[in-house]
Scaffold this active site. Sequence first.
Site, PDB file in Angstrom:
ATOM      1  CB  CYS A  11      -0.907  -0.002   1.233  1.00 24.81           C
ATOM      2  SG  CYS A  11      -1.715   1.583   1.516  1.00 24.81           S
ATOM      3  CB  CYS A  34       1.018   1.274   4.776  1.00 28.45           C
ATOM      4  SG  CYS A  34      -0.558   0.436   5.037  1.00 28.45           S
ATOM      5  CG  ASN A  36      -2.293  13.113  -5.829  1.00 29.04           C
ATOM      6  OD1 ASN A  36      -1.635  12.386  -6.562  1.00 29.04           O
ATOM      7  ND2 ASN A  36      -3.546  12.879  -5.508  1.00 29.04           N
ATOM      8  CG  ASP A  37       3.609  10.973  -5.148  1.00 29.33           C
ATOM      9  OD1 ASP A  37       4.483  11.807  -4.837  1.00 29.33           O
ATOM     10  OD2 ASP A  37       3.228  10.067  -4.376  1.00 29.33           O
ATOM     11  CG  HIS A  96      -4.006  -1.201   4.600  1.00 27.69           C
ATOM     12  ND1 HIS A  96      -3.670  -0.337   3.575  1.00 27.69           N
ATOM     13  CD2 HIS A  96      -4.657  -2.254   4.010  1.00 27.69           C
ATOM     14  CE1 HIS A  96      -4.089  -0.858   2.421  1.00 27.69           C
ATOM     15  NE2 HIS A  96      -4.683  -2.000   2.652  1.00 27.69           N
ATOM     16  CG  ASN A 142     -14.141   8.931  -4.715  1.00 31.03           C
ATOM     17  OD1 ASN A 142     -15.364   8.900  -4.586  1.00 31.03           O
ATOM     18  ND2 ASN A 142     -13.519   8.493  -5.783  1.00 31.03           N
ATOM     19  N   GLY A 161     -14.637   4.266  -7.611  1.00 27.71           N
ATOM     20  CA  GLY A 161     -13.388   4.442  -8.345  1.00 27.71           C
ATOM     21  C   GLY A 161     -12.210   4.736  -7.432  1.00 27.71           C
ATOM     22  CB  SER A 205      -6.894   3.637  -6.596  1.00 27.93           C
ATOM     23  OG  SER A 205      -6.345   4.707  -5.823  1.00 27.93           O
ATOM     24  CG  HIS A 239      -4.161   3.431   4.124  1.00 26.26           C
ATOM     25  ND1 HIS A 239      -3.151   2.666   4.657  1.00 26.26           N
ATOM     26  CD2 HIS A 239      -4.265   4.520   4.930  1.00 26.26           C
ATOM     27  CE1 HIS A 239      -2.671   3.266   5.722  1.00 26.26           C
ATOM     28  NE2 HIS A 239      -3.331   4.402   5.910  1.00 26.26           N
ATOM     29  CG  HIS A 284      -6.901   7.894   1.027  1.00 26.21           C
ATOM     30  ND1 HIS A 284      -7.281   6.589   0.815  1.00 26.21           N
ATOM     31  CD2 HIS A 284      -7.009   8.514  -0.183  1.00 26.21           C
ATOM     32  CE1 HIS A 284      -7.595   6.431  -0.462  1.00 26.21           C
ATOM     33  NE2 HIS A 284      -7.448   7.580  -1.098  1.00 26.21           N
ATOM     34  CD  GLN A 293      -7.702  12.502  -3.934  1.00 27.47           C
ATOM     35  OE1 GLN A 293      -7.194  13.344  -4.680  1.00 27.47           O
ATOM     36  NE2 GLN A 293      -8.235  11.388  -4.403  1.00 27.47           N
ATOM     37  CD  GLU A 352     -23.496  23.834  -1.740  1.00 29.56           C
ATOM     38  OE1 GLU A 352     -22.924  24.211  -0.701  1.00 29.56           O
ATOM     39  OE2 GLU A 352     -23.785  22.647  -1.963  1.00 29.56           O
ATOM     40  CG  HIS A 402     -23.078  22.407   3.921  1.00 32.26           C
ATOM     41  ND1 HIS A 402     -23.100  23.757   3.630  1.00 32.26           N
ATOM     42  CD2 HIS A 402     -23.066  21.780   2.731  1.00 32.26           C
ATOM     43  CE1 HIS A 402     -23.126  23.925   2.320  1.00 32.26           C
ATOM     44  NE2 HIS A 402     -23.091  22.744   1.746  1.00 32.26           N
ATOM     45  CE  LYS A 452     -30.524   8.288  -8.203  1.00 34.12           C
ATOM     46  NZ  LYS A 452     -31.988   8.169  -8.184  1.00 34.12           N
TER      47      LYS A 452
HETATM   48  P1  H2U Z   1      -8.105   7.786  -4.441  1.00 36.05           P
HETATM   49  O1  H2U Z   1      -8.675   8.480  -3.240  1.00 36.05           O
HETATM   50  O2  H2U Z   1      -8.858   8.031  -5.697  1.00 36.05           O
HETATM   51  O3  H2U Z   1      -7.795   6.352  -4.204  1.00 36.05           O
HETATM   52  O4  H2U Z   1      -6.714   8.462  -4.683  1.00 36.05           O
HETATM   53  C1  H2U Z   1      -5.550   8.335  -3.934  1.00 36.05           C
HETATM   54  C2  H2U Z   1      -4.596   9.346  -4.511  1.00 36.05           C
HETATM   55  O5  H2U Z   1      -3.247   8.973  -4.216  1.00 36.05           O
HETATM   56  C3  H2U Z   1      -4.691   9.448  -6.039  1.00 36.05           C
HETATM   57  O6  H2U Z   1      -5.120  10.745  -6.332  1.00 36.05           O
HETATM   58  C4  H2U Z   1      -2.430   9.404  -5.269  1.00 36.05           C
HETATM   59  C5  H2U Z   1      -3.272   9.206  -6.508  1.00 36.05           C
HETATM   60  O7  H2U Z   1      -2.919  10.127  -7.486  1.00 36.05           O
HETATM   61  N1  H2U Z   1      -1.191   8.629  -5.240  1.00 36.05           N
HETATM   62  C6  H2U Z   1      -0.004   9.264  -4.904  1.00 36.05           C
HETATM   63  O8  H2U Z   1       0.011  10.477  -4.698  1.00 36.05           O
HETATM   64  N2  H2U Z   1       1.143   8.535  -4.786  1.00 36.05           N
HETATM   65  C7  H2U Z   1       1.227   7.193  -5.034  1.00 36.05           C
HETATM   66  O9  H2U Z   1       2.280   6.606  -4.873  1.00 36.05           O
HETATM   67  C8  H2U Z   1       0.039   6.471  -5.537  1.00 36.05           C
HETATM   68  C9  H2U Z   1      -1.249   7.226  -5.544  1.00 36.05           C
HETATM   69 ZN    ZN Z   2      -2.240   1.128   3.739  1.00 29.82          ZN
END
Ligand code: H2U
Ligand code: ZN
Length: 347
Positions: free
Chosen positions: A49, A52, A74-75, A113, A153, A159, A161, A164, A166, A168, A182, A296, A311
Amino acid sequence: MVFDDYPHRRLNQLTGEWVLVSPHRTRRPWQGQQESPDLESRPAHDPGCYLCPGNRRAGGEVNPDYDGTFVFTNDFAALLPDAPPADPAAGDDLLVAEPEPGTCRVVCYSPRHDLSMARLGVDRAAGVVDRWCEEYRELGAREGIGHVQIFENRGAVMGCSNPHPHGQIWATASVPMLPGREDARQRAHLADRGECLLCRYLRRELADRERLVFENGHFAVLVPFWATWPFETMILPKAHMASILDMDAAARRALADAMVRLNVRYDNLFQTSFPFSMGIHQQPTDGADHPHWHFHLHYYPPLLRSKSVKKFMVGFEMLAMPARDLTPEAAAARLRELSEVHYLEGA
Ligand code: H2U
Ligand code: ZN
């Protein structure tokens, strides 16, 4: 309500959009399958993961051995901080494009995790709320950041991925479309009525109680009158607060309590780890005054009848307007009668 048995449409006061409600259709026969509870368990730490502690992410960085929450950029960020030097579409009134500088972060709720908000406990969940507040404050104070969207999400059907726990944060220069709507509706309501839209709405819901799922000292959890998704809910602070930064320590803890209890009820509904998109709507960070904003949380879960029957927003809903059969009142009653002990506790 006089429309209880008849097709009718309801106005979403926050967006100005309508939803078609067809209560009479819930009487049609349903040969739904009975599904067994989801008992799948995950390891507390997964070496594969990327969220983790101690594991390497796609960008090459190694996650620290974190204990509470952990935030990183975010990478694969959808937004980048720098705008291009020249605007090639400038002056084109037909093919309109604008740069959208910003940044995207990932917020890990826990090193574990195998947990989710439903099983995090109120102390840990309050740590997530504190972290959201820090991020909103820091990103919102940045030059050129007009809006900070905190969201989660959850679940493969959405969707997502990675299981774990988390969420955003996407911070943008402009105020995005939905919070923008709004913003306009709340602004107009305050101007026309001299009172905050959601203060007024909440007072009505707390009096009616038909759509209320539960409440604590600082927050109410309800199925909005205009809900689109079958088990859609909102969490609303009882006091007028423009952003999460208006909460004191007691209110932050009460928000954690409301989120955990709602997530437990959601998991218990179909005895599965309940999928949804949730997000916090609050005042923009453009530096202007927003007395009309009442922050909210929205929860938009896709499941309808069971853990595998969701749905679909298709057909009339995709081409004309959203629609629902199960009334918001019936959905609230279902959520109200559920236990606040997680179905996996003691299982
Ligand atoms: P989800 O909430 O859609 O699973 O997204 C997790 C985010 O983690 C996703 O936007 C990022 C993905 O781009 N990510 C990283 O920043 N580094 C990683 O090594 C894999 C995923
Ligand atoms: Zn994890």
